[in-house]
Design a protein around this motif. Structure first.
Motif, PDB file in Angstrom:
ATOM      1  N   MET A  14       0.851  -1.179   0.000  1.00  0.00           N
ATOM      2  CA  MET A  14       0.000   0.000   0.000  1.00  0.00           C
ATOM      3  C   MET A  14       0.891   1.234   0.000  1.00  0.00           C
ATOM      4  SD  MET A  14      -2.790   1.447   2.795  1.00  0.00           S
ATOM      5  CE  MET A  14      -3.254  -0.168   3.272  1.00  0.00           C
ATOM      6  N   PHE A  15       0.440   2.259  -0.683  1.00  0.00           N
ATOM      7  CA  PHE A  15       1.128   3.540  -0.703  1.00  0.00           C
ATOM      8  C   PHE A  15       0.114   4.621  -0.369  1.00  0.00           C
ATOM      9  CE2 PHE A  15       2.358   7.502  -2.649  1.00  0.00           C
ATOM     10  CZ  PHE A  15       3.708   7.604  -2.339  1.00  0.00           C
ATOM     11  N   VAL A  16       0.433   5.476   0.574  1.00  0.00           N
ATOM     12  CA  VAL A  16      -0.434   6.594   0.945  1.00  0.00           C
ATOM     13  C   VAL A  16       0.402   7.861   0.895  1.00  0.00           C
ATOM     14  CG1 VAL A  16      -1.874   7.614   2.749  1.00  0.00           C
ATOM     15  CG2 VAL A  16      -1.832   5.122   2.442  1.00  0.00           C
ATOM     16  N   GLY A  17      -0.120   8.864   0.254  1.00  0.00           N
ATOM     17  CA  GLY A  17       0.598  10.130   0.164  1.00  0.00           C
ATOM     18  C   GLY A  17      -0.372  11.287   0.217  1.00  0.00           C
ATOM     19  N   HIS A  18       0.171  12.498   0.164  1.00  0.00           N
ATOM     20  CA  HIS A  18      -0.631  13.711   0.101  1.00  0.00           C
ATOM     21  C   HIS A  18      -0.173  14.492  -1.124  1.00  0.00           C
ATOM     22  CE1 HIS A  18      -2.332  17.625   1.122  1.00  0.00           C
ATOM     23  NE2 HIS A  18      -3.158  16.950   1.908  1.00  0.00           N
ATOM     24  N   TYR A  19      -1.130  15.031  -1.863  1.00  0.00           N
ATOM     25  CA  TYR A  19      -0.777  15.665  -3.134  1.00  0.00           C
ATOM     26  C   TYR A  19       0.184  16.840  -2.949  1.00  0.00           C
ATOM     27  CZ  TYR A  19      -3.742  19.886  -2.923  1.00  0.00           C
ATOM     28  OH  TYR A  19      -4.287  21.101  -2.613  1.00  0.00           O
ATOM     29  N   LYS A  20       0.121  17.527  -1.832  1.00  0.00           N
ATOM     30  CA  LYS A  20       1.025  18.665  -1.618  1.00  0.00           C
ATOM     31  C   LYS A  20       2.471  18.229  -1.387  1.00  0.00           C
ATOM     32  CE  LYS A  20      -2.262  22.143  -0.257  1.00  0.00           C
ATOM     33  NZ  LYS A  20      -2.651  23.160   0.724  1.00  0.00           N
ATOM     34  N   ASP A  21       2.675  16.942  -1.115  1.00  0.00           N
ATOM     35  CA  ASP A  21       4.030  16.419  -0.947  1.00  0.00           C
ATOM     36  C   ASP A  21       4.659  16.008  -2.275  1.00  0.00           C
ATOM     37  OD1 ASP A  21       3.868  16.804   1.797  1.00  0.00           O
ATOM     38  OD2 ASP A  21       3.085  14.782   2.143  1.00  0.00           O
ATOM     39  N   VAL A  22       3.907  16.105  -3.365  1.00  0.00           N
ATOM     40  CA  VAL A  22       4.391  15.725  -4.689  1.00  0.00           C
ATOM     41  C   VAL A  22       4.800  16.987  -5.433  1.00  0.00           C
ATOM     42  CG1 VAL A  22       3.747  14.649  -6.890  1.00  0.00           C
ATOM     43  CG2 VAL A  22       2.891  13.703  -4.734  1.00  0.00           C
ATOM     44  N   GLU A  23       5.949  16.941  -6.073  1.00  0.00           N
ATOM     45  CA  GLU A  23       6.454  18.113  -6.798  1.00  0.00           C
ATOM     46  C   GLU A  23       5.461  18.595  -7.855  1.00  0.00           C
ATOM     47  OE1 GLU A  23      10.322  19.581  -9.405  1.00  0.00           O
ATOM     48  OE2 GLU A  23      10.119  17.458  -8.896  1.00  0.00           O
ATOM     49  N   GLU A  24       5.196  19.883  -7.830  1.00  0.00           N
ATOM     50  CA  GLU A  24       4.326  20.517  -8.820  1.00  0.00           C
ATOM     51  C   GLU A  24       5.223  21.081  -9.921  1.00  0.00           C
ATOM     52  OE1 GLU A  24       0.559  23.583  -8.840  1.00  0.00           O
ATOM     53  OE2 GLU A  24       2.106  23.874  -7.310  1.00  0.00           O
ATOM     54  N   LYS A  25       4.996  20.635 -11.153  1.00  0.00           N
ATOM     55  CA  LYS A  25       5.844  21.029 -12.276  1.00  0.00           C
ATOM     56  C   LYS A  25       5.015  21.790 -13.311  1.00  0.00           C
ATOM     57  CE  LYS A  25       8.540  16.786 -11.864  1.00  0.00           C
ATOM     58  NZ  LYS A  25       8.918  15.541 -12.541  1.00  0.00           N
ATOM     59  N   GLU A  26       5.610  22.821 -13.877  1.00  0.00           N
ATOM     60  CA  GLU A  26       4.963  23.523 -14.990  1.00  0.00           C
ATOM     61  C   GLU A  26       4.878  22.568 -16.179  1.00  0.00           C
ATOM     62  OE1 GLU A  26       3.614  26.643 -15.520  1.00  0.00           O
ATOM     63  OE2 GLU A  26       3.883  27.070 -13.385  1.00  0.00           O
ATOM     64  N   VAL A  27       3.747  22.573 -16.857  1.00  0.00           N
ATOM     65  CA  VAL A  27       3.604  21.804 -18.087  1.00  0.00           C
ATOM     66  C   VAL A  27       4.239  22.647 -19.190  1.00  0.00           C
ATOM     67  CG1 VAL A  27       2.006  20.747 -19.717  1.00  0.00           C
ATOM     68  CG2 VAL A  27       1.506  20.682 -17.264  1.00  0.00           C
ATOM     69  N   THR A  28       5.226  22.069 -19.866  1.00  0.00           N
ATOM     70  CA  THR A  28       6.011  22.831 -20.843  1.00  0.00           C
ATOM     71  C   THR A  28       5.725  22.425 -22.282  1.00  0.00           C
ATOM     72  OG1 THR A  28       7.853  21.291 -20.573  1.00  0.00           O
ATOM     73  CG2 THR A  28       7.877  23.274 -19.193  1.00  0.00           C
ATOM     74  N   ILE A  29       4.651  21.701 -22.509  1.00  0.00           N
ATOM     75  CA  ILE A  29       4.286  21.293 -23.863  1.00  0.00           C
ATOM     76  C   ILE A  29       3.845  22.527 -24.642  1.00  0.00           C
ATOM     77  CG2 ILE A  29       2.657  19.899 -25.206  1.00  0.00           C
ATOM     78  CD1 ILE A  29       2.603  17.988 -22.743  1.00  0.00           C
ATOM     79  N   GLU A  30       4.185  22.579 -25.907  1.00  0.00           N
ATOM     80  CA  GLU A  30       3.864  23.725 -26.752  1.00  0.00           C
ATOM     81  C   GLU A  30       2.373  24.071 -26.707  1.00  0.00           C
ATOM     82  OE1 GLU A  30       4.154  25.165 -31.403  1.00  0.00           O
ATOM     83  OE2 GLU A  30       5.239  23.378 -30.780  1.00  0.00           O
ATOM     84  N   GLY A  31       2.080  25.340 -26.490  1.00  0.00           N
ATOM     85  CA  GLY A  31       0.704  25.823 -26.479  1.00  0.00           C
ATOM     86  C   GLY A  31       0.043  25.805 -25.120  1.00  0.00           C
ATOM     87  N   VAL A  32       0.615  25.079 -24.168  1.00  0.00           N
ATOM     88  CA  VAL A  32       0.045  25.021 -22.816  1.00  0.00           C
ATOM     89  C   VAL A  32       0.450  26.299 -22.079  1.00  0.00           C
ATOM     90  CG1 VAL A  32       0.045  23.795 -20.613  1.00  0.00           C
ATOM     91  CG2 VAL A  32       0.081  22.510 -22.763  1.00  0.00           C
ATOM     92  N   GLU A  33      -0.537  26.893 -21.384  1.00  0.00           N
ATOM     93  CA  GLU A  33      -0.277  28.131 -20.653  1.00  0.00           C
ATOM     94  C   GLU A  33      -0.787  28.015 -19.217  1.00  0.00           C
ATOM     95  OE1 GLU A  33      -2.162  31.313 -22.791  1.00  0.00           O
ATOM     96  OE2 GLU A  33      -1.108  30.843 -24.652  1.00  0.00           O
ATOM     97  N   ASN A  34       0.027  28.508 -18.276  1.00  0.00           N
ATOM     98  CA  ASN A  34      -0.372  28.627 -16.864  1.00  0.00           C
ATOM     99  C   ASN A  34      -0.925  27.330 -16.284  1.00  0.00           C
ATOM    100  OD1 ASN A  34       0.281  31.398 -16.848  1.00  0.00           O
ATOM    101  ND2 ASN A  34      -1.701  31.907 -17.721  1.00  0.00           N
ATOM    102  N   THR A  35      -0.234  26.229 -16.531  1.00  0.00           N
ATOM    103  CA  THR A  35      -0.720  24.910 -16.111  1.00  0.00           C
ATOM    104  C   THR A  35       0.393  24.134 -15.423  1.00  0.00           C
ATOM    105  OG1 THR A  35      -2.294  24.846 -17.941  1.00  0.00           O
ATOM    106  CG2 THR A  35      -1.745  22.751 -16.926  1.00  0.00           C
ATOM    107  N   THR A  36       0.031  23.490 -14.297  1.00  0.00           N
ATOM    108  CA  THR A  36       0.976  22.627 -13.595  1.00  0.00           C
ATOM    109  C   THR A  36       0.415  21.208 -13.491  1.00  0.00           C
ATOM    110  OG1 THR A  36       0.076  23.157 -11.404  1.00  0.00           O
ATOM    111  CG2 THR A  36       1.905  24.523 -12.204  1.00  0.00           C
TER     112      THR A  36
END
Length: 123
Positions: free
Chosen positions: A1-23
């Motif tokens: 079993m794995f239990v985590g919290h989303y705030k403990d996971v690195e938030e990364k900017e989405v760098t795909i072409e055309g994507v704006e203001n998205t993580t």
């Protein structure tokens, strides 16, 4: 079993072409042992978008916070917290948040060739 919290996971900017203001946060992926599905947490900030694109795999989405729009290029639908979506393989889809502080959603995809970046496969 794995239990985590989303705030403990690195938030990364989405760098795909055309994507704006998205993580993205990769909550569940092969990196932690998932063999069949991956779970991602997206945040599209006000004015942000993910342009229309498509993949060979399906998506299951659940809107957690905020409001926005999803389109397949022919039809545009407003989504709100509690909305859920199924996007079949190869269906064009794009997202936009023109007004909310954030549009936040979970997106589940199958683990298959091309759907998971190398760092989330544990490579």
């Amino acid at each position: 079993m794995f239990v985590g919290h989303y705030k403990d996971v690195e938030e990364k900017e989405v760098t795909i072409e055309g994507v704006e203001n998205t993580t993205i946060r990769w909550l569940i992926s092969p990196k932690i042992g998932a063999k069949n599905f991956a779970m991602r947490y997206f945040v599209i900030r006000k004015g942000g978008k993910i342009p229309i694109h498509q993949h060979d795999w399906e998506h299951e989405i659940f809107v957690v916070k905020g409001e926005g729009y999803i389109t397949n290029g022919r039809k545009t639908v407003k989504v709100i917290p509690g909305s859920f979506l199924y996007i079949p393989p190869n269906e064009p889809h794009g997202y936009e948040n023109p007004d909310s502080e954030t549009l936040e959603f979970l997106c589940l995809i199958p683990v298959k060739e091309g759907s998971i970046p190398p760092e989330e496969r544990g490579e």
